[in-house]
Design an enzyme around this catalytic site. Structure first.
Site, short mmCIF file in Angstrom:
data_model
loop_
_atom_site.label_atom_id
_atom_site.label_comp_id
_atom_site.label_asym_id
_atom_site.label_seq_id
_atom_site.Cartn_x
_atom_site.Cartn_y
_atom_site.Cartn_z
N ARG A 85 40.08 27.90 34.63
CA ARG A 85 41.37 27.59 35.24
C ARG A 85 41.50 26.12 35.58
O ARG A 85 42.49 25.48 35.29
CB ARG A 85 41.55 28.42 36.53
N VAL B 153 27.13 46.59 33.42
CA VAL B 153 26.45 47.53 34.32
C VAL B 153 25.02 47.07 34.61
O VAL B 153 24.24 46.82 33.69
CB VAL B 153 26.39 48.95 33.70
N GLY C 135 23.68 44.35 35.76
CA GLY C 135 23.25 42.97 35.48
C GLY C 135 22.25 42.86 34.34
O GLY C 135 22.57 43.15 33.19
N LYS D 91 31.13 51.03 37.33
CA LYS D 91 29.89 51.12 36.55
C LYS D 91 29.50 52.57 36.30
O LYS D 91 29.05 52.92 35.20
CB LYS D 91 28.77 50.37 37.28
P1 NDP Z 1 33.55 33.69 38.70
O1 NDP Z 1 34.68 33.84 39.65
O2 NDP Z 1 32.35 32.95 39.12
O3 NDP Z 1 34.09 33.03 37.35
C1 NDP Z 1 35.31 33.38 36.76
C2 NDP Z 1 35.66 32.30 35.75
O4 NDP Z 1 36.83 32.68 35.04
C3 NDP Z 1 35.96 30.95 36.39
O5 NDP Z 1 35.36 29.93 35.63
C4 NDP Z 1 37.47 30.84 36.31
O6 NDP Z 1 37.92 29.51 36.17
C5 NDP Z 1 37.75 31.60 35.04
N1 NDP Z 1 39.08 32.16 34.97
C6 NDP Z 1 39.67 33.04 35.80
N2 NDP Z 1 40.92 33.31 35.40
C7 NDP Z 1 41.12 32.58 34.28
C8 NDP Z 1 42.22 32.42 33.40
N3 NDP Z 1 43.36 33.08 33.59
N4 NDP Z 1 42.08 31.58 32.35
C9 NDP Z 1 40.92 30.93 32.14
N5 NDP Z 1 39.84 31.05 32.93
C10 NDP Z 1 39.95 31.86 33.99
O7 NDP Z 1 33.17 35.18 38.22
P2 NDP Z 1 31.78 35.72 37.72
O8 NDP Z 1 31.20 34.79 36.73
O9 NDP Z 1 30.97 36.14 38.88
O10 NDP Z 1 32.24 37.08 37.00
C11 NDP Z 1 32.86 37.07 35.75
C12 NDP Z 1 32.90 38.49 35.21
O11 NDP Z 1 31.58 39.00 35.12
C13 NDP Z 1 33.67 39.49 36.10
O12 NDP Z 1 34.27 40.44 35.27
C14 NDP Z 1 32.56 40.13 36.91
O13 NDP Z 1 32.89 41.42 37.35
C15 NDP Z 1 31.46 40.19 35.87
N6 NDP Z 1 30.12 40.28 36.38
C16 NDP Z 1 29.68 39.40 37.31
C17 NDP Z 1 28.37 39.44 37.76
C18 NDP Z 1 27.84 38.52 38.77
O14 NDP Z 1 26.68 38.69 39.18
N7 NDP Z 1 28.59 37.51 39.22
C19 NDP Z 1 27.44 40.45 37.24
C20 NDP Z 1 28.01 41.32 36.24
C21 NDP Z 1 29.29 41.22 35.83
P3 NDP Z 1 37.68 28.42 37.36
O15 NDP Z 1 36.18 28.24 37.40
O16 NDP Z 1 38.38 27.21 36.90
O17 NDP Z 1 38.22 29.04 38.60
N1 HSE Z 2 29.29 42.26 42.21
C1 HSE Z 2 28.41 42.93 41.32
C2 HSE Z 2 27.20 43.41 42.08
C3 HSE Z 2 27.98 42.01 40.22
O1 HSE Z 2 26.97 42.91 43.18
O2 HSE Z 2 26.50 44.29 41.59
C4 HSE Z 2 27.12 42.68 39.18
O3 HSE Z 2 27.86 43.60 38.44
#
Ligand code: NDP
Ligand code: HSE
Length: 436
Positions: free
Chosen positions: A45, A132, A134, A205
């Protein structure tokens, strides 16, 4: 060496971790697949924000549509989260003939049935191992490793944030919200942490795991969901005193009348392996009719573990993309036309033991009155613990673990108890499961 071009949407916790692995572990990946992986474009973003991971000369964009419409990108890696924008972007990617890798469990659980059908139509793959548990390769284990079994049940600690909070709450004076804040800082929590705390993330999950285990469609709206927000540090302490750990579990099982799909805090005897899974670690137990009980353990959230699963999926897609669709592993493990839906049993119908905690007037005869009411509903008390009233309170704390009983009967008994003048505040109840 042939180059496979990948476009990333999202450069947060998981996106950053994915870029890091693809930069630093590329020689090892090349040795595995005999090809190289290039990140061709990354969408986020805010292009102005300083990022912890260096992107070098990779083109960046704030228009996610640039990724899904990029003519050179073969694999779109969606790591932005959310369901509506992500869904429409991935639909475009699929229609453009691109394979998809995603960590987005909300999207798969809520819209996976349509997305997988669309992907099959366009002969592309959707890989979602990171969605699911991690870093645990649980999708692969259930879908491929246990394919010779009929899975009878599975149970797992599948939310790292929730397990981290329940673990940290054992520390003296731990504050729920402070611990949650630390989990957010560590990159474990969802963008909306209510998803972690109220069990929604675990329900997403569980929906996916149940579908793969049993060959049923994704049915997120049928999962009974309860989070950890009502569990107190005292509940954890009382449970420990009685020989149990409190864990937030996702449970999917076959019953005589249909599938039971539920997510809730659970007391587990402390000598069961999964009761000792702490911090951000996740674990999933799966019972196959031939293999018997199995358990898979590893970090459930955070940049490295989640990106490890994302990169494994990219490698899988590269290995399988030239195979005809019918020869690939089906997205949910069973052929799309073989998915069978059966009723999901109402939570009122489950049978389990219960932990009950209440505050009762510290008078002679009150305990007898409570146990008599329970007995009227054919509920017996297997363990009990009592903390007397203190200078600050005229109430004693009563903690009981019951025998196995149908949930609706337990609820009726609790309603009767709740109406007593001698009971103060809301009665707490947590399901108890010995898991096998
Ligand atoms: P974050 O919030 O850290 O990152 C999200 C990223 O997506 C950011 O870089 C953001 O941009 C970008 N973004 C959001 N909306 C848009 C858009 N409309 N256009 C372009 N870029 C966009 O999330 P996570 O990395 O933690 O999670 C990402 C996915 O992974 C989610 O679906 C989450 O459920 C899943 N997940 C996360 C885990 C975790 O441990 N964190 C584990 C397993 C799954 P900007 O940086 O500029 O805001
Ligand atoms: N928010 C999620 C958790 C990320 O804490 O398990 C991993 O899916």
């Amino acid at each position: 060496m042939k180059t496979v071009k990948v476009g990333l949407i999202g450069f947060g916790t998981v996106g950053g971790g994915t870029v890091d692995i693809l930069k630093n572990t590329l020689p090892e990946i090349q040795r595995r697949i005999g090809q190289t992986v290039e990140i061709t474009i990354i969408a986020m973003r805010d292009l102005q924000r300083t990022r912890p991971v260096d992107t070098g000369d990779i083109p960046l964009t704030d228009q996610a549509s640039d990724v899904v419409n990029h003519p050179d990108v073969e694999i779109v890696v969606e790591l932005m989260g959310g369901t509506s924008v992500a869904k429409s972007l991935l639909e475009t990617a699929i229609r453009n003939g691109k394979h998809v890798v995603t960590a987005n469990k909300a999207l798969i659980a809520e819209h996976g049935n349509e997305l997988f059908a669309l992907a099959e139509k366009h002969q592309v793959m959707i890989a979602y191992e990171a969605a699911v548990a991690g870093g645990i390769p649980i999708i692969k284990a259930l879908r491929e490793g246990l394919a010779g079994n009929r899975i009878e049940w599975l149970a797992g600690i599948i939310n790292g944030t929730g397990n981290y909070i329940l673990t940290e709450m054992k520390q003296p004076n731990a504050d729920f919200y402070q611990v949650l804040k630390t989990a957010q800082e560590l990159g474990y929590a969802e963008a909306n942490p209510t998803f972690d705390v109220e069990g929604i993330d675990a329900a997403h999950k569980l929906t996916i795991l149940a579908s793969i285990a049993f060959g049923i469609e994704l049915q997120f709206d049928k999962v009974y969901t309860e989070g950890i927000s009502r569990v107190t540090a005292d509940d954890i302490r009382y449970a420990e005193q009685m020989g149990y750990a409190v864990k937030h579990l996702g449970i999917a099982s076959r019953t005589a009348t249909g599938f039971s799909l539920r997510v809730h805090p659970t007391l587990i005897p402390d000598n069961v392996l999964i009761a000792n899974v702490n911090g951000v670690m996740n674990a999933v137990m799966a019972y196959g009719n031939h293999v018997g009980p199995t358990m898979y353990y590893g970090p459930g959230a955070g940049a490295g573990p989640t990106a490890s699963a994302v990169v494994a999926d990219i490698i899988d897609v590269i290995r399988w993309k030239h195979q005809p669709t019918e020869d690939r592993v089906p997205a949910l493990g069973f052929k799309a036309d073989q998915m069978k839906n059966q009723p999901v049993v109402d939570i009122d119908e489950i049978e389990t033991a219960y932990y009950i905690r209440c505050f009762a007037l510290d008078h002679a005869g009150v305990l007898a009155k409570i146990t008599t009411i329970l007995a009227d509903y054919e509920i017996s008390v297997e363990h009990m613990l009592q903390e007397p009233s203190t200078n600050n309170s005229k109430d004693a704390t009563l903690v009981m673990v019951t025998n196995t009983v149908k949930e609706n009967k337990l609820n009726q008994a609790l309603q009767t108890l709740q109406a007593l003048d001698e009971i103060d505040g809301e009665i707490m109840r947590i399901r108890v499961d010995a898991l096998g």
